[in-house]
Design a protein around this motif. Structure first.
Motif, PDB file in Angstrom:
ATOM      1  N   HIS A 227       0.784  -1.198  -0.099  1.00  0.00           N
ATOM      2  CA  HIS A 227       0.114   0.065   0.111  1.00  0.00           C
ATOM      3  C   HIS A 227       0.783   1.154   0.016  1.00  0.00           C
ATOM      4  O   HIS A 227       0.396   2.294  -0.464  1.00  0.00           O
ATOM      5  CB  HIS A 227      -0.758   0.051   1.167  1.00  0.00           C
ATOM      6  CG  HIS A 227      -2.080  -0.880   1.003  1.00  0.00           C
ATOM      7  ND1 HIS A 227      -3.087  -1.218   2.090  1.00  0.00           N
ATOM      8  CD2 HIS A 227      -2.394  -1.878   0.097  1.00  0.00           C
ATOM      9  CE1 HIS A 227      -3.954  -2.065   1.790  1.00  0.00           C
ATOM     10  NE2 HIS A 227      -3.463  -2.238   0.506  1.00  0.00           N
ATOM     11  N   ALA A 228       1.858   1.093   0.719  1.00  0.00           N
ATOM     12  CA  ALA A 228       2.760   2.490   0.777  1.00  0.00           C
ATOM     13  C   ALA A 228       3.326   2.665  -0.634  1.00  0.00           C
ATOM     14  O   ALA A 228       3.840   3.612  -1.092  1.00  0.00           O
ATOM     15  CB  ALA A 228       3.907   2.163   1.854  1.00  0.00           C
ATOM     16  N   LEU A 229       3.641   1.748  -1.519  1.00  0.00           N
ATOM     17  CA  LEU A 229       4.157   1.702  -2.841  1.00  0.00           C
ATOM     18  C   LEU A 229       2.784   1.997  -3.717  1.00  0.00           C
ATOM     19  O   LEU A 229       3.084   2.036  -5.039  1.00  0.00           O
ATOM     20  CB  LEU A 229       4.778   0.706  -3.130  1.00  0.00           C
ATOM     21  CG  LEU A 229       6.319   0.405  -2.412  1.00  0.00           C
ATOM     22  CD1 LEU A 229       6.714  -1.028  -2.614  1.00  0.00           C
ATOM     23  CD2 LEU A 229       7.116   1.474  -2.888  1.00  0.00           C
ATOM     24  N   GLY A 230       1.736   2.155  -3.311  1.00  0.00           N
ATOM     25  CA  GLY A 230       0.567   2.263  -4.171  1.00  0.00           C
ATOM     26  C   GLY A 230      -0.168   1.052  -4.897  1.00  0.00           C
ATOM     27  O   GLY A 230      -0.591   1.172  -6.072  1.00  0.00           O
ATOM     28  N   LEU A 231       0.182  -0.040  -4.409  1.00  0.00           N
ATOM     29  CA  LEU A 231      -0.093  -1.243  -4.958  1.00  0.00           C
ATOM     30  C   LEU A 231      -1.141  -2.023  -4.123  1.00  0.00           C
ATOM     31  O   LEU A 231      -1.015  -2.091  -3.005  1.00  0.00           O
ATOM     32  CB  LEU A 231       1.126  -2.355  -5.013  1.00  0.00           C
ATOM     33  CG  LEU A 231       2.385  -1.597  -6.096  1.00  0.00           C
ATOM     34  CD1 LEU A 231       3.528  -2.610  -5.770  1.00  0.00           C
ATOM     35  CD2 LEU A 231       1.887  -1.725  -7.401  1.00  0.00           C
ATOM     36  N   GLN A 232      -2.218  -2.467  -5.034  1.00  0.00           N
ATOM     37  CA  GLN A 232      -3.280  -3.147  -4.116  1.00  0.00           C
ATOM     38  C   GLN A 232      -2.783  -4.755  -4.086  1.00  0.00           C
ATOM     39  O   GLN A 232      -1.979  -5.090  -4.843  1.00  0.00           O
ATOM     40  CB  GLN A 232      -4.507  -3.026  -5.149  1.00  0.00           C
ATOM     41  CG  GLN A 232      -5.280  -1.929  -4.999  1.00  0.00           C
ATOM     42  CD  GLN A 232      -6.784  -1.981  -5.269  1.00  0.00           C
ATOM     43  OE1 GLN A 232      -7.363  -2.926  -5.763  1.00  0.00           O
ATOM     44  NE2 GLN A 232      -7.443  -0.936  -5.647  1.00  0.00           N
ATOM     45  N   VAL A 233      -3.276  -5.377  -3.217  1.00  0.00           N
ATOM     46  CA  VAL A 233      -2.994  -6.727  -2.762  1.00  0.00           C
ATOM     47  C   VAL A 233      -4.281  -7.618  -2.971  1.00  0.00           C
ATOM     48  O   VAL A 233      -5.473  -7.347  -2.467  1.00  0.00           O
ATOM     49  CB  VAL A 233      -2.350  -6.966  -1.568  1.00  0.00           C
ATOM     50  CG1 VAL A 233      -2.181  -8.483  -1.266  1.00  0.00           C
ATOM     51  CG2 VAL A 233      -1.059  -6.075  -1.311  1.00  0.00           C
ATOM     52  N   HIS A 234      -4.170  -8.512  -4.176  1.00  0.00           N
ATOM     53  CA  HIS A 234      -5.290  -9.570  -4.500  1.00  0.00           C
ATOM     54  C   HIS A 234      -4.715 -10.813  -4.090  1.00  0.00           C
ATOM     55  O   HIS A 234      -3.832 -11.145  -4.513  1.00  0.00           O
ATOM     56  CB  HIS A 234      -5.808  -9.338  -5.642  1.00  0.00           C
ATOM     57  CG  HIS A 234      -5.947  -7.945  -6.328  1.00  0.00           C
ATOM     58  ND1 HIS A 234      -5.998  -7.757  -7.557  1.00  0.00           N
ATOM     59  CD2 HIS A 234      -6.249  -6.949  -5.621  1.00  0.00           C
ATOM     60  CE1 HIS A 234      -6.384  -6.406  -7.658  1.00  0.00           C
ATOM     61  NE2 HIS A 234      -6.664  -6.140  -6.513  1.00  0.00           N
ATOM     62  N   VAL A 235      -5.605 -11.589  -3.491  1.00  0.00           N
ATOM     63  CA  VAL A 235      -5.272 -13.030  -2.843  1.00  0.00           C
ATOM     64  C   VAL A 235      -6.013 -14.167  -3.490  1.00  0.00           C
ATOM     65  O   VAL A 235      -7.327 -13.650  -3.577  1.00  0.00           O
ATOM     66  CB  VAL A 235      -5.273 -13.083  -1.333  1.00  0.00           C
ATOM     67  CG1 VAL A 235      -4.603 -14.547  -0.600  1.00  0.00           C
ATOM     68  CG2 VAL A 235      -4.488 -11.891  -0.534  1.00  0.00           C
ATOM     69  N   TRP A 236      -5.182 -15.115  -3.832  1.00  0.00           N
ATOM     70  CA  TRP A 236      -6.140 -16.245  -4.601  1.00  0.00           C
ATOM     71  C   TRP A 236      -5.534 -17.521  -3.867  1.00  0.00           C
ATOM     72  O   TRP A 236      -4.306 -17.779  -3.247  1.00  0.00           O
ATOM     73  CB  TRP A 236      -5.745 -16.408  -5.960  1.00  0.00           C
ATOM     74  CG  TRP A 236      -4.310 -16.144  -6.458  1.00  0.00           C
ATOM     75  CD1 TRP A 236      -3.610 -15.033  -6.720  1.00  0.00           C
ATOM     76  CD2 TRP A 236      -3.275 -17.168  -6.393  1.00  0.00           C
ATOM     77  NE1 TRP A 236      -2.391 -15.457  -7.256  1.00  0.00           N
ATOM     78  CE2 TRP A 236      -2.242 -16.754  -6.975  1.00  0.00           C
ATOM     79  CE3 TRP A 236      -3.434 -18.633  -6.219  1.00  0.00           C
ATOM     80  CZ2 TRP A 236      -0.959 -17.282  -7.218  1.00  0.00           C
ATOM     81  CZ3 TRP A 236      -2.128 -19.393  -6.367  1.00  0.00           C
ATOM     82  CH2 TRP A 236      -1.091 -18.677  -6.829  1.00  0.00           C
ATOM     83  N   THR A 237      -6.075 -18.753  -3.920  1.00  0.00           N
ATOM     84  CA  THR A 237      -7.630 -18.806  -4.107  1.00  0.00           C
ATOM     85  C   THR A 237      -8.180 -19.128  -2.804  1.00  0.00           C
ATOM     86  O   THR A 237      -7.654 -20.205  -2.070  1.00  0.00           O
ATOM     87  CB  THR A 237      -7.960 -19.879  -5.377  1.00  0.00           C
ATOM     88  OG1 THR A 237      -7.162 -19.573  -6.579  1.00  0.00           O
ATOM     89  CG2 THR A 237      -9.320 -20.237  -5.399  1.00  0.00           C
ATOM     90  N   VAL A 238      -8.951 -18.179  -2.236  1.00  0.00           N
ATOM     91  CA  VAL A 238      -9.146 -18.720  -0.759  1.00  0.00           C
ATOM     92  C   VAL A 238     -10.985 -18.987  -0.822  1.00  0.00           C
ATOM     93  O   VAL A 238     -11.758 -18.299  -1.305  1.00  0.00           O
ATOM     94  CB  VAL A 238      -9.302 -17.192  -0.050  1.00  0.00           C
ATOM     95  CG1 VAL A 238      -9.539 -17.114   1.319  1.00  0.00           C
ATOM     96  CG2 VAL A 238      -8.080 -16.469  -0.276  1.00  0.00           C
ATOM     97  N   ASN A 239     -11.075 -20.058  -0.291  1.00  0.00           N
ATOM     98  CA  ASN A 239     -12.356 -20.700  -0.374  1.00  0.00           C
ATOM     99  C   ASN A 239     -13.058 -21.012   0.993  1.00  0.00           C
ATOM    100  O   ASN A 239     -14.272 -21.089   1.076  1.00  0.00           O
ATOM    101  CB  ASN A 239     -12.283 -22.144  -0.887  1.00  0.00           C
ATOM    102  CG  ASN A 239     -11.995 -21.818  -2.539  1.00  0.00           C
ATOM    103  OD1 ASN A 239     -12.275 -20.958  -3.201  1.00  0.00           O
ATOM    104  ND2 ASN A 239     -11.220 -22.934  -2.993  1.00  0.00           N
ATOM    105  N   GLU A 240     -12.401 -20.652   2.366  1.00  0.00           N
ATOM    106  CA  GLU A 240     -12.846 -20.624   3.549  1.00  0.00           C
ATOM    107  C   GLU A 240     -13.370 -19.340   4.021  1.00  0.00           C
ATOM    108  O   GLU A 240     -12.347 -18.450   4.024  1.00  0.00           O
ATOM    109  CB  GLU A 240     -12.009 -21.475   4.537  1.00  0.00           C
ATOM    110  CG  GLU A 240     -11.323 -22.707   3.930  1.00  0.00           C
ATOM    111  CD  GLU A 240     -10.540 -22.919   2.834  1.00  0.00           C
ATOM    112  OE1 GLU A 240      -9.739 -22.026   2.808  1.00  0.00           O
ATOM    113  OE2 GLU A 240     -10.363 -24.084   2.141  1.00  0.00           O
ATOM    114  N   ALA A 241     -14.277 -19.260   4.662  1.00  0.00           N
ATOM    115  CA  ALA A 241     -14.987 -17.941   5.194  1.00  0.00           C
ATOM    116  C   ALA A 241     -13.927 -17.346   6.389  1.00  0.00           C
ATOM    117  O   ALA A 241     -13.674 -16.094   6.345  1.00  0.00           O
ATOM    118  CB  ALA A 241     -16.187 -18.235   5.784  1.00  0.00           C
ATOM    119  N   ASP A 242     -13.445 -18.017   7.026  1.00  0.00           N
ATOM    120  CA  ASP A 242     -12.596 -17.535   8.369  1.00  0.00           C
ATOM    121  C   ASP A 242     -11.181 -16.965   7.747  1.00  0.00           C
ATOM    122  O   ASP A 242     -10.788 -15.939   8.027  1.00  0.00           O
ATOM    123  CB  ASP A 242     -12.011 -18.700   9.292  1.00  0.00           C
ATOM    124  CG  ASP A 242     -13.429 -19.196  10.218  1.00  0.00           C
ATOM    125  OD1 ASP A 242     -14.253 -18.217  10.306  1.00  0.00           O
ATOM    126  OD2 ASP A 242     -13.145 -19.964  10.854  1.00  0.00           O
TER     127      ASP A 242
END
Length: 274
Positions: A227-242
């Motif tokens: 975030h400090a570098l202006g980049l979003q973080v998208h995480v894959w592949t997440v299937n559990e609610a917790d």
């Protein structure tokens, strides 16, 4: 496009129209698992009906240059066809049925079918680079496509062919550099030009991608450094609610899931489904 000065609380400024969304980005990974087999038109249709605005897919090119939305380099695992897509003409690939019932869509069919959706596209082969950029150009989809790849060379090819108008994610080298920087709390430089080349990082939660058995990649320091570098973080592949909740608590900007109903419910309970 939102101004770079318009920073949402806890998130970096929006650097490309593709990312301009009021809450965490919810990605239907290969269309999700509710409406049909992976990367089928039926799966994407169900995701859109459920309210998804971000769809994730993959591309390969047939022997005669048709760009198809398909994960594997071969038809065998998920369809009733056989053989390498790169070695088969479109007439053969188009006859295959995913899960025995759904045709293999072309990328342009998906872009045309869902004009309001945004697509995250993993370019799986060198031969797909130019057809992908051409498809984006023909469909005028510059603001609703982000390209990712495990290959630095393929990403470089996409960027050279498309220029800065097309959003891309960071490549593996930049991800490693950012992780090292986060561990050193700013003591290491990011790979040269990373902020100019990419608008986001798309990564697994754990380094080895093998569930919680591997070393953690995405933690608070990693997200803060991105975030400090202006980049979003998208995480894959997440299937559990917790796990979804934990990642959202860390401040990640997007989650890719097969279980699109679960992610939708988690975001609704947090008041973050838009």
């Amino acid at each position: 496009m939102t101004s770079d000065s318009a920073v949402r609380p806890g998130r970096p400024a929006v650097r490309h129209p593709y990312l301009d969304h009021p809450g965490p980005l919810a990605f239907a990974h290969r269309g999700g698992s509710l409406g049909g087999p992976e990367n089928s038109m039926a799966a994407f249709e169900q995701a859109v009906r459920l309210g998804y605005r971000y769809l994730e897919t993959d591309v390969h090119t047939t022997a005669d240059g048709v760009l198809v939305a398909f994960h594997d380099d071969r038809l065998d695992r998920v369809s009733d066809g056989t053989g390498s897509i790169a070695q088969l003409p479109w007439r053969v690939v188009s006859a295959a049925r995913i899960g025995g019932r759904e045709p293999v869509p072309t990328l342009e069919e998906l872009l045309d079918a869902f004009p309001e959706a945004r697509f995250n596209i993993d370019v799986k082969a060198p031969a797909a680079v130019r057809p992908l950029v051409d498809a984006v150009r023909r469909t005028h989809a510059w603001d609703r496509v982000c390209v990712s790849s495990f290959s630095e060379r393929r990403l470089a090819g996409v960027r050279a062919a498309a220029g800065p108008r097309l959003a891309t994610s960071a490549g593996p080298r930049d991800v490693v550099a950012l992780k090292l920087r986060s561990l050193a709390r700013g003591g290491l430089p990011l790979a040269r030009g990373a902020r100019r080349r990419a608008v986001c990082l798309q990564v697994p939660e754990f380094v080895a991608g093998g569930g919680d058995s591997g070393p953690r990649l995405v933690d608070a320091a990693f997200v803060e450094t991105a975030h400090a570098l202006g980049l979003q973080v998208h995480v894959w592949t997440v299937n559990e609610a917790d796990r979804m909740r934990s990642l959202l608590d860390l401040g990640v900007d997007g989650i890719m899931t097969d279980h699109i109903d679960v992610l939708r419910d988690v975001l609704i309970e947090r008041g973050a489904w838009f």
